[in-house]
Design an enzyme around this catalytic site. Structure first.
Site, PDB file in Angstrom:
ATOM      1  N   ALA A 169      29.057  -6.425 -12.317  1.00  0.00           N
ATOM      2  CA  ALA A 169      29.798  -7.531 -12.923  1.00  0.00           C
ATOM      3  C   ALA A 169      29.969  -8.647 -11.906  1.00  0.00           C
ATOM      4  O   ALA A 169      29.312  -8.651 -10.861  1.00  0.00           O
ATOM      5  CB  ALA A 169      31.148  -7.032 -13.432  1.00  0.00           C
ATOM      6  N   ASN A 170      30.820  -9.615 -12.192  1.00  0.00           N
ATOM      7  CA  ASN A 170      31.098 -10.718 -11.257  1.00  0.00           C
ATOM      8  C   ASN A 170      32.546 -11.159 -11.425  1.00  0.00           C
ATOM      9  O   ASN A 170      33.273 -10.606 -12.240  1.00  0.00           O
ATOM     10  CB  ASN A 170      30.107 -11.866 -11.489  1.00  0.00           C
ATOM     11  CG  ASN A 170      30.213 -12.435 -12.889  1.00  0.00           C
ATOM     12  OD1 ASN A 170      31.221 -13.021 -13.254  1.00  0.00           O
ATOM     13  ND2 ASN A 170      29.183 -12.217 -13.696  1.00  0.00           N
ATOM     14  N   ARG A 171      32.973 -12.129 -10.624  1.00  0.00           N
ATOM     15  CA  ARG A 171      34.391 -12.494 -10.542  1.00  0.00           C
ATOM     16  C   ARG A 171      34.861 -13.495 -11.602  1.00  0.00           C
ATOM     17  O   ARG A 171      35.977 -13.991 -11.528  1.00  0.00           O
ATOM     18  CB  ARG A 171      34.692 -13.088  -9.163  1.00  0.00           C
ATOM     19  CG  ARG A 171      34.519 -12.111  -8.036  1.00  0.00           C
ATOM     20  CD  ARG A 171      34.958 -12.724  -6.721  1.00  0.00           C
ATOM     21  NE  ARG A 171      34.580 -11.873  -5.606  1.00  0.00           N
ATOM     22  CZ  ARG A 171      35.236 -10.775  -5.248  1.00  0.00           C
ATOM     23  NH1 ARG A 171      36.327 -10.415  -5.905  1.00  0.00           N
ATOM     24  NH2 ARG A 171      34.809 -10.052  -4.232  1.00  0.00           N
ATOM     25  N   SER A 172      34.034 -13.810 -12.573  1.00  0.00           N
ATOM     26  CA  SER A 172      34.458 -14.775 -13.591  1.00  0.00           C
ATOM     27  C   SER A 172      35.675 -14.257 -14.359  1.00  0.00           C
ATOM     28  O   SER A 172      35.702 -13.112 -14.803  1.00  0.00           O
ATOM     29  CB  SER A 172      33.307 -15.022 -14.571  1.00  0.00           C
ATOM     30  OG  SER A 172      33.771 -15.745 -15.687  1.00  0.00           O
ATOM     31  N   ALA A 201      29.500 -16.603 -16.974  1.00  0.00           N
ATOM     32  CA  ALA A 201      28.816 -16.207 -15.734  1.00  0.00           C
ATOM     33  C   ALA A 201      27.965 -14.983 -16.088  1.00  0.00           C
ATOM     34  O   ALA A 201      28.389 -13.836 -15.940  1.00  0.00           O
ATOM     35  CB  ALA A 201      29.825 -15.879 -14.647  1.00  0.00           C
TER      36      ALA A 201
END
Ligand code: C5P
Length: 221
Positions: free
Chosen positions: A29-32, A95
């Site tokens: 995943a990512n920090r969005s 994102a």
């Protein structure tokens, strides 16, 4: 009316991160946070549009007055976007994970033996480019985002051409700024003809409202 500049318009917004499964319990995943995309969806609804918000997994509240479609992966997001068309305006604020694990194991990968499991990746579909380059049923206004950590403007200029979008919202997501996951944003708004605006740092809700004003002006006959 001037009060409802997007009355009668259909708007599609993607927001949040994607989760790309490794096995039933793990993902990439990512920090969005989804804050900017959700703020745009809320502002578009406020401006009178019929809004479909296609969101990856987020921990923030649903905006009022929009239809929400929840997805996890980039491939699910693309399918949801295609299902939500046609639209007058499409804003790709999500994102999206650029890559996903090549294998999505159906059973949990076990920590047995000495070997660390390899993690090989394959490319995800580019949702923005796919929609922006459609010959039929392309939304009148296609807006992309660019999260960059260096040479923000130069990368954004290249991206607007490569992706085929009409407008690009670029922001600096280097860790010092706290934009990714934070509540404020400093953006640059670029168009295909070389136009460039740099906005002051604003709350993401205010950025959403001001962006929607610009989008409405571009769609106005
Ligand atoms: O190439 P990059 O990921 O920086 O492009 C960002 C823009 O492209 C954003 O608007 C994002 O929502 C969109 N995008 C997408 N699908 C992908 C990757 C990015 O729609 N697989």
């Amino acid at each position: 009316s001037p009060q409802k500049p997007l009355a009668g318009r259909r708007v599609l917004v993607t927001s949040g991160p994607t989760h790309e499964p490794i096995d039933p319990v793990r993902y990439l995943a990512n920090r969005s946070s989804g804050r900017q995309g959700h703020a745009i969806a809320a502002a578009a609804a406020e401006a009178g549009a019929e809004v479909t918000l296609i969101s990856g997994p987020v921990a923030i509240a649903d905006p009022k007055g929009v239809t929400i479609v929840r997805v996890e992966t980039a491939r699910e997001m693309l399918a949801a976007v295609e299902a939500a068309l046609p639209a007058d305006l499409a804003v790709f604020a999500a994102a999206v994970g650029d890559w996903r694990p090549a294998q999505d194991s159906t059973s949990k990968i076990k920590k047995d033996g000495a070997a660390v499991p390899p993690l090989s990746l394959v490319e995800n579909p580019d949702i923005l480019a796919t929609i922006a380059k459609r010959s039929e049923g392309r939304p009148k206004l296609v807006v992309g985002f660019a999260a960059e950590t260096d040479s923000v403007i130069a990368h954004a200029r290249a991206k607007i051409a490569r992706k085929g979008c009409d407008l690009l919202v670029a922001n600096d997501v280097s860790a010092e700024g706290g934009v990714m996951g934070g509540t404020a944003n400093t953006i640059h708004l670029l168009d295909r003809d070389g136009g460039l605006e740099t906005w002051p740092t604003l709350d993401k809700d205010e950025v959403g409202r001001r962006l929607v004003e610009r989008f409405a002006a571009r769609l106005a006959p």
